[in-house]
Design a protein around this motif. Structure first.
Motif, mmCIF file in Angstrom:
data_model
loop_
_atom_site.group_PDB
_atom_site.id
_atom_site.type_symbol
_atom_site.label_atom_id
_atom_site.label_comp_id
_atom_site.label_asym_id
_atom_site.label_seq_id
_atom_site.Cartn_x
_atom_site.Cartn_y
_atom_site.Cartn_z
ATOM 1 N N THR A 46 0.787 -1.231 0.000
ATOM 2 C CA THR A 46 0.000 0.000 0.000
ATOM 3 C C THR A 46 0.821 1.285 0.000
ATOM 4 O OG1 THR A 46 -0.084 0.113 2.418
ATOM 5 C CG2 THR A 46 -1.820 -1.173 1.297
ATOM 6 N N VAL A 57 -5.679 -4.707 3.469
ATOM 7 C CA VAL A 57 -5.740 -4.543 2.020
ATOM 8 C C VAL A 57 -5.879 -5.918 1.377
ATOM 9 C CG1 VAL A 57 -3.215 -4.612 1.745
ATOM 10 C CG2 VAL A 57 -4.627 -3.469 0.020
ATOM 11 N N VAL A 84 -2.953 2.674 -3.008
ATOM 12 C CA VAL A 84 -4.324 2.144 -3.075
ATOM 13 C C VAL A 84 -5.256 3.179 -3.699
ATOM 14 C CG1 VAL A 84 -6.257 1.230 -1.740
ATOM 15 C CG2 VAL A 84 -3.908 0.736 -1.033
#
Length: 379
Positions: A46, A57, A84
């Motif tokens: 991320t 995630v 992200v």
């Protein structure tokens, strides 16, 4: 800091893990600890700093990472400042995770995760909603992925080494009898943050040191320290900043006001042991061989070596410890922290001294530690 090319490189490597293990998705939980495996994999995918508790995630095979946020503000932070771009908002993070898994995977999909990090209660709840979903531990796969460093990652660790040096120099210049340990940590952090450190995990202790008894107590967390430092004390520190997710560590003992000959004696033994390890530190050498080299040097001088002796560091401060019989090979791009514990007689603690080294194609490069000489502050 990291480029779009670096983002694409990381996503490609995770897709390769999924292809090789037949995974339909990867689910990476991360928390704010500095412990092994708990933080680094989430940060790697991320480029997002975990502030507290768990962050999560999921990356479907062939797709983009999907994050879970508790509110709109957190979503904006993720989509604007991290790798992200797709975020689900759910105050109940686990509910959001289950929703993503239901959309991204079939009933009997196989998902790679970190079983050491994922809470058992969370795993139980996921299975109650998705009973046929299979989880496979990919801790070692992720370790190998993250140890294959890009030039951008290596440069981040070099910068982190310079930050540690700057913090150490600031302490050496300002340290005087009468200061509290917390004051030392405050000035250390101020200098390192000025240089770009996002946070630190620096440890400190102070007191007398006697080579016969090893009076110096164990290092303790900076948050618990308010002892006043006295003339004649020694101050031991693990100086550990984090820069864009990557750690580096410089371990030092400083004499306050006057030189302690016993400290310098032990410093010499430790430094010579570290030097022996660096002679063989290059890609392919086994981690256990570094332990053996330091132990042989220490014992040849009539001392004994105890744990801890150092560790591999990157996005997790302790990626893996340097221990005897560790068969894992050192890889180019790894950062190895060497800080052997040297004792004699009935001692249980010694001084603190150590360095961080970047493994290069044919050897190693010191990241921090402008000088290996013993510093003695003004009285």
């Amino acid at each position: 800091m990291f480029s779009d090319a670096e983002r694409a490189r990381r996503l490609k490597k995770l897709n390769e893990v999924m292809d090789s293990k037949g995974l339909d998705a990867i689910y990476l939980p991360g928390n704010s600890t500095v412990g092994t495996n708990a933080y680094g994999d989430y940060r790697y995918l991320t480029d997002n700093r975990v502030i507290f508790y768990l962050s999560n995630v999921i990356m479907p095979r062939g797709g983009e990472p999907i994050g879970v946020a508790a509110n709109t503000m957190s979503k904006v932070m993720l989509t604007q400042k991290t790798f992200v771009k797709d975020v689900v908002i759910d105050l109940d993070q686990l509910n959001g995770i289950i929703g993503i898994l239901k959309q991204a995977c079939s009933e009997d999909s196989t998902v790679g995760t970190l079983l050491e990090v994922l809470p058992a209660a969370w795993l139980k709840r996921i299975h109650s909603e998705l009973p046929k979903l299979r989880f496979v531990d990919i801790t070692n796969d992720m370790f190998l992925v993250r140890m294959d460093k890009s030039a951008e990652e290596v440069e981040a660790q070099r910068v982190c080494g310079r930050i540690a040096d700057a913090g150490y120099r600031a302490v050496c210049e300002a340290l005087r009898p009468g200061m509290y340990e917390n004051e030392v940590i405050a000035l250390l952090d101020r200098e390192m943050q000025r240089m770009g450190s996002e946070e630190s995990f620096s440890l400190i202790t102070s007191g007398g040191f006697n080579s016969q008894t090893g009076d110096l107590p164990a290092l303790h967390n900076c948050a618990a320290s308010n002892r006043r430092i006295e003339a004649g004390d020694v101050l031991a520190m693990e100086i550990t900043p984090r820069y864009y997710g990557y750690w580096c560590q410089l371990v030092r003992t400083i004499c306050v006001g006057s030189k302690n000959e016993a400290v310098d004696e032990f410093r010499g033994v430790v430094c010579r042991a570290i030097a022996e390890a660096t002679k063989i530190l290059k890609p392919g050498v086994k981690i256990g061989e570094l332990y053996d080299a330091m132990k042989a040097s220490v014992e040849a001088e009539g001392y004994r070596m105890a744990m801890p002796c150092g560790h591999i560091c990157a996005m997790d401060l302790n990626e893996e410890r340097i221990t005897p019989n560790n068969e894992r090979p050192v890889l180019e791009g790894m950062v190895v922290i060497l800080h052997p514990t040297v004792l004699k007689n009935e001692m249980e603690t010694g001084i603190y001294w150590g360095e961080s080294y970047l493994v290069t194609s044919d050897g190693c490069e010191a990241l921090a530690g402008e000088s290996s000489l013993l510093e003695v502050t003004k009285g």
